[in-house]
Each structure stands twice: as structure tokens, then as C-alpha cells.
Write an enzyme that holds these catalytic residues in place. Structure first.
Site, PDB file in Angstrom:
ATOM      1  N   GLN A  45       0.846  -1.198   0.000  1.00  0.00           N
ATOM      2  CA  GLN A  45       0.000   0.000   0.000  1.00  0.00           C
ATOM      3  C   GLN A  45       0.882   1.250   0.000  1.00  0.00           C
ATOM      4  OE1 GLN A  45      -2.244   1.706   3.382  1.00  0.00           O
ATOM      5  NE2 GLN A  45      -4.078   1.449   2.122  1.00  0.00           N
ATOM      6  N   TYR A  54      -5.727  10.875   4.006  1.00  0.00           N
ATOM      7  CA  TYR A  54      -4.368  11.212   3.565  1.00  0.00           C
ATOM      8  C   TYR A  54      -4.416  11.928   2.202  1.00  0.00           C
ATOM      9  CZ  TYR A  54      -3.551   8.370   7.568  1.00  0.00           C
ATOM     10  OH  TYR A  54      -3.606   7.889   8.844  1.00  0.00           O
ATOM     11  N   GLY A  58      -9.120  -6.326   9.279  1.00  0.00           N
ATOM     12  CA  GLY A  58      -7.964  -5.653   9.858  1.00  0.00           C
ATOM     13  C   GLY A  58      -7.612  -6.214  11.210  1.00  0.00           C
TER      14      GLY A  58
HETATM   15  C1  LIG Z   1      -3.496  -0.556  13.849  1.00  0.00           C
HETATM   16  C2  LIG Z   1      -4.198  -0.134  12.581  1.00  0.00           C
HETATM   17  C3  LIG Z   1      -3.479   0.485  11.584  1.00  0.00           C
HETATM   18  C4  LIG Z   1      -4.100   0.849  10.380  1.00  0.00           C
HETATM   19  N1  LIG Z   1      -3.339   1.387   9.374  1.00  0.00           N
HETATM   20  C5  LIG Z   1      -3.873   1.545   8.131  1.00  0.00           C
HETATM   21  C6  LIG Z   1      -3.063   1.851   7.008  1.00  0.00           C
HETATM   22  O1  LIG Z   1      -1.828   2.002   7.096  1.00  0.00           O
HETATM   23  N2  LIG Z   1      -3.670   1.968   5.807  1.00  0.00           N
HETATM   24  C7  LIG Z   1      -5.028   1.802   5.650  1.00  0.00           C
HETATM   25  O2  LIG Z   1      -5.549   1.894   4.533  1.00  0.00           O
HETATM   26  N3  LIG Z   1      -5.817   1.495   6.700  1.00  0.00           N
HETATM   27  C8  LIG Z   1      -5.276   1.333   7.914  1.00  0.00           C
HETATM   28  N4  LIG Z   1      -6.067   0.919   8.970  1.00  0.00           N
HETATM   29  C9  LIG Z   1      -7.489   0.636   8.721  1.00  0.00           C
HETATM   30  C10 LIG Z   1      -7.684  -0.838   8.337  1.00  0.00           C
HETATM   31  O3  LIG Z   1      -7.140  -1.103   7.056  1.00  0.00           O
HETATM   32  C11 LIG Z   1      -9.184  -1.215   8.321  1.00  0.00           C
HETATM   33  O4  LIG Z   1      -9.851  -0.445   7.344  1.00  0.00           O
HETATM   34  C12 LIG Z   1      -9.813  -0.995   9.677  1.00  0.00           C
HETATM   35  O5  LIG Z   1      -9.047  -1.618  10.697  1.00  0.00           O
HETATM   36  C13 LIG Z   1     -11.238  -1.532   9.740  1.00  0.00           C
HETATM   37  O6  LIG Z   1     -11.271  -2.938   9.557  1.00  0.00           O
HETATM   38  P1  LIG Z   1     -11.500  -3.942  10.791  1.00  0.00           P
HETATM   39  O7  LIG Z   1     -12.800  -3.521  11.444  1.00  0.00           O
HETATM   40  O8  LIG Z   1     -11.584  -5.293  10.161  1.00  0.00           O
HETATM   41  O9  LIG Z   1     -10.340  -3.789  11.729  1.00  0.00           O
HETATM   42  C14 LIG Z   1      -5.479   0.598  10.194  1.00  0.00           C
HETATM   43  C15 LIG Z   1      -6.202  -0.009  11.221  1.00  0.00           C
HETATM   44  C16 LIG Z   1      -5.581  -0.394  12.395  1.00  0.00           C
HETATM   45  C17 LIG Z   1      -6.387  -1.095  13.455  1.00  0.00           C
END
Ligand SMILES: Cc1cc2nc3c(=O)[nH]c(=O)nc-3n(C[C@H](O)[C@H](O)[C@H](O)COP(=O)(O)O)c2cc1C
Length: 351
Positions: free
Chosen positions: A98, A180, A310
Site C-alpha cells: 500500500q 491522507y 484488519g
Molecule cells: C493498527 C491499525 C493500523 C491501520 N493502518 C492503516 C493503514 O496504514 N492503511 C489503511 O488503509 N488502513 C489502515 N487501517 C485501517 C484498516 O485497514 C481497516 O480499514 C480498519 O481496521 C477496519 O477494519 P476492521 O474492522 O476489520 O479492523 C489501520 C487499522 C488499524 C487497526
């Protein structure tokens, strides 16, 4: 209709299942944005995902927005990522990088020579960020990019794609979500430009279309995906009409033949999957807040081709196996999401 356990063709690769690991910043790089064996172990532990999407990785020093995040612009960074791709491929996995430019979500203390962050418009985000050794600091007003600087930023996305392929990635994802730089161009609340990159919805979409086109020019469309998070308020974002913005964007990119469209639906209404899925001709990845049950239902309804998880992948490296056997899921420790070292990173073990 497919289940989570059916294969999915994504560009030229065939994913063994439709359980995808979301991009997640984990801040385990060194201060030069170089990752090493620890990160290779982390991703390899999770290689049974249909596809791994890496943490946001910066295409230039000015793209940095957080401490200890990785880059893909120096030879040491590329060599570090090679450790990851080789180990993941040896384990039978697939991995996209990414590419993330943080734009205004950056404190000058993270940027070369303490420069102000760059953005479509000079609008201060109401956001604080962590600086190692200092603590939480409020962000400062960014500098609006001059029109003639923008081709240089687009070039960074192209070069980052070249570097990602050299590092052995199966493809790249443009991070156009979470507030971003690309989302700052898309959103009316952060883009008040009056040149070719703002002023109308089509012009607000232009930066993203040009970045994708530059990435496609070196990788081929089937190795390029994009993540969006329509209407997401995170990072002090606002858009007067996200339905119009994202339907215009998806219509504009649908003909590119991209590997996938990844949509994080973080607000309950309107339902962007229902709205955007029919506008995009390639594979559609849905994410954010999913469980095995809700993801299964999304795939069964035809609203998505694959499901992105995530936090579940942080604490459950063998998530596909746990879903298959209906094993209980471990809960991740949020206090170690961004801390250096192995704790909370590579010490969650498979069942
Ligand atoms: C610790 C953490 C770091 C994240 N960093 C990014 C990132 O670098 N890029 C991104 O697109 N989303 C990032 N996200 C968002 C996740 O990609 C995802 O959309 C979000 O956690 C929701 O999904 P989930 O409910 O399955 O956790 C991050 C989420 C978490 C928890």
C-alpha cells in the site's frame, strides 16, 4: 454465489480464498523507514490470507505522517521489503504494497528540515500526532501545493510502484482513504483549489486518476488496486457530497481495468457497497467492521467479491483456518498496535 473459502482471480494471480488482510500501520520500521526480519516474520505468519495488503508505505520523505513507518524510496527500504516478499511467497502467499502519502496529516518534526506538511489547500487539521521522545503534538497548518508541483508528486507514486515491483510485490494499492493526501484532494472540505485539481468534483478526482494512471503505466492495470473510505470523518475530513464524489471517482476509474477496488465502509449510511459495486467492473473488496457472518452475507448477496479484515488479523495470524473451523478469535491488544518490537506483533500464535 461464492463463500469466503472460494478462490478469486485478481489480475494475473489466483487467491486461494477471499479473506484479505487489511493494510495496517504497525510502526516497526527504523527511523529511516527500513523494515527487517521481524516484519518479514509478521507478514509470513499471516500468509494464509487470500491476499496481504501491507501497511501504508511512503513514496517520499515528505509523505511521512507517523513515527517509524516504512518507505519505498531508498535502496535500503527496497531491500528490507524484499525480505518480506520472498518469505511470503515461499509460504505460498500473495502480497500488495500500500502506497500512502500522508499529505497534511504530518507534523513538521517528522518531515525533512522541519518543513510544513503539504496539502491541496492550507487548512489546519484538528489532529494530534505522536512524536517519539516528545509525546502528542497538535498538527500545524500545511502548505498548499503549487499547481506545477503536482506532477512531481504524481511521479513519486509512479516511482514507488517501480520500486515495489523491484522489491517483489505482486502489486500495489493506492491509499486514497483515511484522510491522507489523495483523499484530501477528493474531499471538498480539504480541497479549495481553483486550478485543474479542484473546484468541481471532476477536478477533485483528477489527482487520484492521475496517480493511478502513473502507477498503471509501469505495473499494468492488473497489478494496481485502490482503497477508498467514502464519508469517513477520521483525520478531520469532511465532504459536502460524498455520494457524488465517490460515484464520480469510481465511474472515472472503472475503465482502467484495475486489479480491484477496495472500499472501507466506516459509516452505516448511505450503503456505499450497494451504490459503488455496480459502477466498478473489476473485483470489489469490502472492508471495515466485518465478521465471518457479515462477510459471508456480503459475498452471498453479490455486494462484494472478497472481504477485508484488519484487527482480526492482528491477533489471529491464521484467520482463514479459524474461520473454517469456527474457532474462537483472540482479541488484539491495542496498546501494542504501534509500539516497537515483537510484543503484540509476532507473538500472536496460530491455534
Ligand atoms: C493498527 C491499525 C493500523 C491501520 N493502518 C492503516 C493503514 O496504514 N492503511 C489503511 O488503509 N488502513 C489502515 N487501517 C485501517 C484498516 O485497514 C481497516 O480499514 C480498519 O481496521 C477496519 O477494519 P476492521 O474492522 O476489520 O479492523 C489501520 C487499522 C488499524 C487497526
Amino acid at each position: 454465489m461464492p463463500t469466503l473459502f472460494d478462490p478469486l482471480t485478481l489480475g494475473k494471480i489466483v487467491l486461494p480464498n477471499r479473506i484479505i488482510m487489511a493494510p495496517m500501520t504497525r510502526s516497526r520500521a527504523n527511523t529511516d523507514g527500513v523494515i527487517g526480519e521481524l516484519t518479514a516474520t509478521y507478514y509470513t505468519q499471516r500468509a494464509s490470507a487470500g491476499l496481504l495488503i501491507t501497511e501504508g508505505t511512503i513514496p517520499s520523505a515528505m509523505g511521512k505522517g507517523y513515527v517509524r513507518i516504512p518507505g519505498i524510496y531508498s535502496s535500503a527500504q527496497i531491500a528490507g521489503w524484499k525480505l518480506v516478499t520472498e518469505a511470503v511467497h515461499a509460504a505460498g502467499g500473495h502480497i500488495f504494497l500500500q502506497i500512502m502519502h500522508c499529505g497534511r496529516i504530518a507534523h513538521p518534526q517528522l518531515l525533512p528540515d522541519g518543513a510544513p506538511a503539504i496539502a491541496p489547500s492550507a487548512i489546519l487539521p484538528n489532529v494530534k500526532t505522536w512524536i517519539d521522545g516528545v509525546g502528542m503534538l497538535p498538527l500545524e497548518t500545511p502548505r498548499a501545493l503549487e499547481s506545477d508541483e503536482i506532477p512531481g508528486i504524481i511521479e513519486e507514486f509512479r516511482q514507488a510502484t517501480v520500486n515495489a515491483l523491484a522489491a517483489g510485490f505482486d502489486g500495489v494499492e493506492l491509499h486514497a482513504a483515511s484522510g491522507y493526501l489523495p483523499m484530501q484532494f477528493l474531499s471538498s472540505g480539504t480541497n479549495q483549489r481553483s486550478d485543474e485539481y479542484g473546484g468541481s468534483v471532476v477536478k477533485r478526482c483528477r489527482f487520484v486518476v492521475e496517480a493511478l494512471t502513473a502507477m498503471v503505466s509501469v505495473a499494468g492495470a492488473d497489478k494496481v488496486g485502490i482503497k477508498i473510505s467514502p464519508a469517513m470523518p477520521f483525520n478531520d475530513m469532511a465532504d459536502d457530497n460524498p455520494v457524488e464524489t465517490y460515484s464520480t471517482l469510481v465511474n472515472a476509474i472503472s475503465g482502467l481495468g484495475l486489479a480491484y477496488l477496495h472500499v472501507a465502509q466506516t459509516v452505516p449510511t448511505p450503503d456505499f457497497h450497494v451504490m459503488l459495486r455496480p459502477l466498478f467492473t473489476g473485483p470489489y473488496l469490502a472492508g471495515a467492521g466485518l465478521t465471518k457472518e457479515s462477510a459471508t452475507a456480503l459475498l452471498a448477496s453479490g455486494q462484494a467479491d472478497a472481504a477485508v479484515f484488519g484487527t482480526a488479523f492482528i491477533a489471529n495470524p491464521d484467520l482463514p483456518a479459524r474461520f473454517a473451523s469456527d474457532a474462537p478469535l483472540a482479541t488484539p491488544d491495542a496498546s501494542t498496535f504501534y509500539t516497537p518490537g515483537a510484543q503484540g506483533y509476532t507473538d500472536y500464535l496460530p491455534k
